[in-house]
Design an enzyme around this catalytic site. Structure first.
Site, PDB file in Angstrom:
ATOM      1  N   TRP A  98     -26.140  51.395  55.801  1.00  0.00           N
ATOM      2  CA  TRP A  98     -26.178  49.972  55.907  1.00  0.00           C
ATOM      3  C   TRP A  98     -27.409  49.411  56.622  1.00  0.00           C
ATOM      4  O   TRP A  98     -27.967  48.362  56.395  1.00  0.00           O
ATOM      5  CB  TRP A  98     -24.973  49.408  56.594  1.00  0.00           C
ATOM      6  CG  TRP A  98     -24.987  47.820  56.724  1.00  0.00           C
ATOM      7  CD1 TRP A  98     -24.117  47.094  55.802  1.00  0.00           C
ATOM      8  CD2 TRP A  98     -25.135  47.172  57.829  1.00  0.00           C
ATOM      9  NE1 TRP A  98     -24.117  45.869  56.370  1.00  0.00           N
ATOM     10  CE2 TRP A  98     -24.511  45.810  57.410  1.00  0.00           C
ATOM     11  CE3 TRP A  98     -25.457  47.455  59.020  1.00  0.00           C
ATOM     12  CZ2 TRP A  98     -25.112  44.793  58.210  1.00  0.00           C
ATOM     13  CZ3 TRP A  98     -25.974  46.161  59.766  1.00  0.00           C
ATOM     14  CH2 TRP A  98     -25.708  45.315  59.454  1.00  0.00           C
ATOM     15  N   HIS A  99     -27.685  50.052  57.639  1.00  0.00           N
ATOM     16  CA  HIS A  99     -28.664  49.773  58.608  1.00  0.00           C
ATOM     17  C   HIS A  99     -30.132  50.003  57.895  1.00  0.00           C
ATOM     18  O   HIS A  99     -31.140  49.329  58.305  1.00  0.00           O
ATOM     19  CB  HIS A  99     -28.769  50.456  59.959  1.00  0.00           C
ATOM     20  CG  HIS A  99     -27.651  50.084  60.954  1.00  0.00           C
ATOM     21  ND1 HIS A  99     -26.319  50.507  60.942  1.00  0.00           N
ATOM     22  CD2 HIS A  99     -27.650  48.955  61.897  1.00  0.00           C
ATOM     23  CE1 HIS A  99     -25.660  49.601  61.771  1.00  0.00           C
ATOM     24  NE2 HIS A  99     -26.484  48.906  62.509  1.00  0.00           N
ATOM     25  N   GLY A 100     -30.331  50.710  57.086  1.00  0.00           N
ATOM     26  CA  GLY A 100     -31.731  50.969  56.380  1.00  0.00           C
ATOM     27  C   GLY A 100     -31.499  51.893  55.275  1.00  0.00           C
ATOM     28  O   GLY A 100     -31.075  53.168  55.401  1.00  0.00           O
TER      29      GLY A 100
END
Lengths: 397, 473
Positions: free
Chosen positions: B317-319
């Site tokens: 989700w963060h990258g």
């Protein structure tokens, strides 16, 4: 009490939020340049469908709006003062504050290797090699006169924890000089000249990236010594011919300009007044010019800058002394030429000066073919040695 | 548009406030309409081309929620179909490049297209999924007015970086909220503090982190630790600063947005850290992934599987890069270790040691997070533990320490609940009749907020435009 403070606080914030856009609307058109930042302020962007679609309008609007906030310069000056005097930062606005009595630039820690420099030097030195041959074919001689920039001249003033790049710069300069020598180009290293004279501190400005007039005069003498040793018989302005005069105006160099001129110093600009002036006519960018060798501020309290010498950088300047018995010269290079020009012209009949960063009328080789100067000097400081454009792009059509 | 931009602070915000508060309170729909229009302008400021994706997501989830509510005929088909579309949209924009790049690395002949990532897509998609799921579960009613769903998903204070809202947090307030001077003053104060966290602390600390992570062969043990600690602080002040601004703005308009941070660096374990850091994301994964997968109420093997899935997704989700996957798995291992292996032993350690344990692990975790590649992860972590190419110490580390000493000195107490301690002390003295304490409590935060706002604006002027770190997620 709480209700009153809440409302007063909100009223104050709202007033500030509204005052700024009102100020921008009222005054944004008045200023177009940021003097201390040495740049043009952003212009109001045009609202177009394509700029709205790709978001470039928002970016341009932010630049314009930030640039035109009322009191911007005063606020940035105040911030600089806080960074310098209250927070006591070792580096403010990219200028080192802990280099004793001089201002030098902060330099990143990353360094290039000798191999990288050697590779980068090849195409540039090739260009100068071809230029050298072209000048010779047109009956002239060529000298590349290289200067240490102020950061290198005062490299020993950097505090230990900062990287002055002294070793790297010395190696890079040597590699460049060798690359020129390998192609038969005569390189006059002013760093070595100054070093032989003990690197006098008064040769370079404490607040500007240039040398000062004493450094320029020492370079002038070294250049003429070299040319006369090569067989020319050029008249020389000796120290007996010149009075070195310190101007009363405050001097704003490029370094303290970045600090909003807040760094306390008493440096003054120096000029060389000829006791028996060599008269000349001057042409700037093809137009007759009444500018003198030194362009002074109108009043004594007004600050002066390095643009004092010859009035700054021009694409082309021609100085004629009407002494046909003397050779003609072509000088091209960066702003280190400016102070030198006020001395060198006196040794020639015609002196053509080009700044290839701005001159676009014809190529350098065509210029040389047309005017066939006896002596061609390239004058650059070492931060430009490895720049392939501007005054190093000497063999382009 | 970033909160820390002149265009936002001195053009968008005053215009929005004027339009909003010139409409009388009784015209609640009018005020909501102003917020909706300004939210769309806020989003479209980065390029109108971004707007269709957001609007499509809003319309899809508004319609799907109406059809997936309890009692609707085809809800068991509509709900998973809408979820697939939501996740598919996120996957297309965020992970296509990553997937194709990996296929390319494996020798598959594919072309990697250049896909512009709509800002905030991870946040508004997760909000949409939460809304849809809650409606499907029957815990919230479906909203019939599309404008309200669009405002829920696009509400500008939290659109780009959260907090991730649930309909419960926001929907009822659309019709039933009160804007008061006390609330607005509290919100404005919090906004100013948030801006200062971002501009005065995070951006300065970011320069240390940038220098250390770019040092390469110059990296020393000291510089690696300094860079890692600076990044740890930068990320907190950047993200919590944004959250403060979002919550503060919400408060000005009468909304109470959920808290996202609870002093995460006072945690004594990795598990506790995740109860304090980016809480709305942790709770989202707990409620919409972990518990549906079975949560804790299943076999140990299944719990391990559930944790691995949740943390791999958290990382992704963060990258869309392998270091984020590694970071997610790193926390999965730590949480599993604390749950099944050393958790009880950890609790018996002195509190100070537990703090050190948590801080070291968190800092190493952020190194995984910040690194541009897996090889940089190796370089930084090995440098931190003694194997640095540049030795132990360097002038570069001295420079960063000297140049940013004020930020480092202020950042450490500011990351701890010192403010709460001070406020409680003053409140206690006020109760005892101290007028000074009363005045300090009433005026202190506001005076400080004004000063911080002014200083932040000056610093903003002196720098180029910067975006918030969490934009990329």
């Amino acid at each position: 009490m709480q209700k009153f403070t809440n409302r007063a606080f909100l009223a104050l914030l709202l007033a500030a939020l509204l005052a700024i856009p009102a100020g921008v609307a009222r005054w944004s058109h008045k200023e177009t340049t940021a003097y201390y930042e040495n740049r043009t302020l952003a212009e109001r962007p045009a609202l177009t469908l394509s700029s709205l679609w790709d978001g470039s309008f928002g970016i341009a609007f932010e630049s314009w709006y930030s640039d035109h906030i009322p009191g911007r310069t005063a606020l940035l000056k105040a911030d600089t003062r806080v960074q310098m005097d209250i927070l006591d930062r070792p580096v403010v606005n990219d200028v080192v504050m802990e280099a004793g009595d001089v201002l030098v630039p902060f330099q990143e820690y990353a360094e290039q290797t000798d191999a990288e420099y050697a590779e980068a030097a090849v195409p540039i030195a090739d260009g100068f090699g071809q230029l050298n041959a072209h000048i010779g074919a047109n009956g002239g001689v060529f000298r590349y006169v290289g200067f240490p920039e102020q950061r290198f001249y005062f490299a020993d003033r950097y505090p230990d924890y900062l990287d002055s790049h002294e070793t790297e710069s010395a190696a890079a300069d040597a590699i460049f000089a060798q690359a020129l020598a390998d192609r038969g180009v005569s390189f006059l290293d002013m760093g070595a000249v100054y070093e032989a004279q003990g690197n006098p501190a008064e040769y370079y400005s404490t607040v500007d990236h240039h040398y000062n007039y004493y450094g320029a005069y020492a370079a002038y003498r070294a250049i003429l010594d070299d040319l006369n040793a090569a067989g020319f018989d050029l008249p020389v302005l000796t120290e007996a011919d010149i009075d070195f005069v310190e101007l009363p105006n405050p001097y704003i160099g490029t370094r303290n300009r970045k600090l909003y001129n807040l760094w306390p110093n008493d440096e003054k600009a120096v000029i060389g007044v000829q006791r028996e002036p060599v008269t000349f006519t001057r042409t700037d960018n093809g137009q007759p010019s009444s500018r003198a060798l030194f362009v002074y501020p109108q009043e004594a309290y007004m600050p002066t800058t390095y643009s004092l010498y010859m009035g700054g950088d021009f694409a082309e300047t021609v100085l004629e002394t009407n002494r046909p018995e003397l050779p003609d010269a072509l000088i091209f290079g960066d702003s280190f030429t400016n102070a030198l020009e006020t001395l060198l012209y006196a040794s020639f009949d015609e002196t053509h000066i080009l700044d290839l960063r701005h001159y676009t009328e014809k190529s350098l080789k065509d210029y040389i073919s047309e005017y066939r100067p006896d002596i061609v000097l390239c004058i650059q400081n070492d931060t430009f040695y490895y720049t392939a454009t501007g005054n190093s792009a000497v063999w382009e059509d | 548009m970033a909160f820390s931009s002149m265009a936002f602070l001195f053009a968008f915000l005053p215009l929005c406030l004027l339009c909003y508060f010139l409409i009388p309170t009784r015209f609640r729909g009018g005020r909501n309409f102003v917020l909706l229009v300004f939210s769309l302008v806020f989003y479209a400021w980065g390029g109108l081309r971004l707007l269709p994706v957001l609007l499509a997501s809003c319309v899809l989830n508004w319609g799907a929620a109406l059809l997936a509510a309890p009692g609707r005929k085809h809800r068991k088909i509509i709900f998973p179909a809408a979820l697939i579309l939501d996740i598919g949209m996120l996957g297309y924009f965020k992970y296509t490049g990553f997937l194709l790049n990996n296929l390319q690395a494996l020798g598959v002949d594919v072309t990697v297209p250049s896909i512009a990532l709509p800002a905030g897509i991870s946040f508004f998609t997760f909000q949409a999924v939460a809304y849809l799921t809650d409606v499907y579960r029957g815990t919230v009613p479906p909203e019939r007015r599309p404008g309200r769903v669009v405002l829920f998903m696009a509400f500008f204070p939290q659109l780009l970086q959260g907090p991730i809202l649930r309909w419960d947090d926001f929907g009822p307030a659309l019709t039933d909220r009160r804007e008061t001077s006390a609330g607005a003053a509290e919100g404005a104060t919090r906004f100013c503090f948030g801006l200062a966290k971002k501009v005065l602390l995070a951006d300065a600390l970011g320069q240390i982190a940038d220098g250390a992570f770019a040092a390469g062969d110059r990296l020393t043990v000291g510089l690696a630790w300094l860079g890692a600690i600076a990044y740890t602080l930068q990320l907190y002040f950047d993200f919590s600063g944004y959250t403060d601004m979002a919550i503060g703005l919400g408060r000005v308009f009468g909304f109470r947005l959920p808290e996202n941070f609870d002093y995460p660096y006072i945690a004594k374990s990795a598990s506790e850290f995740w109860r304090r850091w980016h809480r709305t994301l942790s709770f989202w994964f707990r409620d919409y992934v972990y518990i549906p997968l079975g949560g804790n109420r299943c076999s140990r093997g299944r719990q391990v599987f559930n944790l691995l899935v949740v943390w791999m997704l958290t990382g992704l989700w963060h990258g869309s890069a392998w270091n984020f996957v590694l970071w997610g798995l790193y926390y999965a291992l730590l949480l599993m270790g604390e749950k099944f292996l050393w958790g009880r032993a950890l609790e018996r350690l002195p509190v100070a040691l537990r703090h050190v344990y948590a801080l070291v692990l968190i800092t190493v975790g952020w190194v995984l997070f910040r690194s541009a590649s897996l090889s940089q992860v190796g370089e930084m972590v090995s440098a931190m533990f003694g194997f640095a190419p540049g030795g132990v110490w360097s002038g570069e580390a001295v420079y960063y320490l000297k140049q940013f000493r004020w930020e480092l000195l202020i950042a450490i107490p500011a990351a701890l609940p010192v403010k709460n301690w001070l406020r409680d002390r003053l409140a206690a003295r006020r109760e005892q009749g101290s007028h000074t304490a009363a005045a300090a409590l009433a005026l202190g935060p506001k005076v400080l907020a004004c000063g911080l706002l002014g200083w932040s604006c000056v610093r903003l002027l002196s720098s180029t435009f910067r975006s918030f770190l969490y934009f990329q997620f």
